[in-house]
Design a protein around this motif. Structure first.
Motif, PDB file in Angstrom:
ATOM      1  N   GLN A   1      -9.010  -4.942   7.091  1.00 52.74           N
ATOM      2  CA  GLN A   1      -7.817  -4.287   6.382  1.00 52.74           C
ATOM      3  C   GLN A   1      -6.438  -4.854   7.111  1.00 52.74           C
ATOM      4  OE1 GLN A   1      -8.350  -2.476   3.810  1.00 52.74           O
ATOM      5  NE2 GLN A   1      -6.420  -1.397   3.456  1.00 52.74           N
ATOM      6  N   VAL A   2      -5.440  -5.203   6.359  1.00 57.24           N
ATOM      7  CA  VAL A   2      -3.917  -5.342   6.730  1.00 57.24           C
ATOM      8  C   VAL A   2      -3.249  -4.576   6.331  1.00 57.24           C
ATOM      9  CG1 VAL A   2      -2.364  -7.537   6.648  1.00 57.24           C
ATOM     10  CG2 VAL A   2      -4.950  -8.077   6.951  1.00 57.24           C
ATOM     11  N   GLN A   3      -2.309  -4.056   7.295  1.00 61.26           N
ATOM     12  CA  GLN A   3      -0.917  -3.356   6.757  1.00 61.26           C
ATOM     13  C   GLN A   3       0.193  -4.275   6.849  1.00 61.26           C
ATOM     14  OE1 GLN A   3      -1.408   0.364   8.957  1.00 61.26           O
ATOM     15  NE2 GLN A   3      -2.418   1.145   7.034  1.00 61.26           N
ATOM     16  N   LEU A   4       1.136  -4.376   5.993  1.00 58.32           N
ATOM     17  CA  LEU A   4       2.082  -5.105   6.058  1.00 58.32           C
ATOM     18  C   LEU A   4       3.688  -4.273   5.601  1.00 58.32           C
ATOM     19  CD1 LEU A   4       0.975  -7.991   3.544  1.00 58.32           C
ATOM     20  CD2 LEU A   4       0.857  -8.035   6.051  1.00 58.32           C
ATOM     21  N   VAL A   5       4.485  -4.592   6.664  1.00 61.27           N
ATOM     22  CA  VAL A   5       5.702  -3.815   6.501  1.00 61.27           C
ATOM     23  C   VAL A   5       6.965  -4.789   6.412  1.00 61.27           C
ATOM     24  CG1 VAL A   5       7.296  -1.978   7.759  1.00 61.27           C
ATOM     25  CG2 VAL A   5       4.668  -1.953   7.787  1.00 61.27           C
ATOM     26  N   GLU A   6       7.728  -4.684   5.384  1.00 59.70           N
ATOM     27  CA  GLU A   6       8.890  -5.667   5.178  1.00 59.70           C
ATOM     28  C   GLU A   6       9.916  -4.926   5.836  1.00 59.70           C
ATOM     29  OE1 GLU A   6       6.304  -6.014   1.365  1.00 59.70           O
ATOM     30  OE2 GLU A   6       6.985  -4.299   2.643  1.00 59.70           O
ATOM     31  N   SER A   7      10.860  -5.815   6.069  1.00 59.15           N
ATOM     32  CA  SER A   7      12.342  -5.294   6.510  1.00 59.15           C
ATOM     33  C   SER A   7      13.416  -6.353   6.531  1.00 59.15           C
ATOM     34  CB  SER A   7      12.466  -4.764   8.077  1.00 59.15           C
ATOM     35  OG  SER A   7      11.892  -5.812   8.844  1.00 59.15           O
TER      36      SER A   7
END
Length: 121
Positions: A1-7
């Motif tokens: 599982q991969v979690q991605l957070v943009e900013s």
């Protein structure tokens, strides 16, 4: 599982620049192909750029946007220069183990929540 957070999204005038970042969880980040997509109001989500061992760009952003990655930081970037009002959209980061097909939304397994980019004329 991969979690991605943009900013890094925001409001910028036409001709300006922004740099988007996407931080990924997990210890196998370097094995993933990473992509950036965008979705404008009333339009389908579209491919912007991807990076595997090479980089790939949509024609609409070629020469203006640059995708890069720092595997030590589990982060992928999208440097956007010479921005135009038509670049206004929510920008999404995505990840996939599939390094062969990387230009459609169906090719990706994991998605971030998106970051808004607004370019004023």
């Amino acid at each position: 599982q991969v979690q991605l957070v943009e900013s890094g999204g925001g409001l910028v005038q036409a001709g300006g620049s922004l740099r988007l970042s996407c931080a990924a969880s997990g210890r196998t980040f370097s094995r993933y192909a990473m992509g950036w997509f965008r979705q404008a109001p009333g339009k389908e989500r579209e491919f912007v750029a991807a990076i595997t061992w090479s980089t790939y760009y949509a024609d609409s952003v070629k020469g203006r946007f640059t995708i890069s990655r720092d595997n030590a930081k589990n982060t992928v970037y999208l440097q956007m220069n010479s921005l135009k009002p038509e670049d206004t959209a929510v920008y999404y980061c995505a990840a996939t183990y599939n390094i062969v097909r990387i230009s459609t939304t169906d090719d990706y397994d994991y998605w971030g929540q998106g970051t808004q980019v607004t370019v004023s004329s």
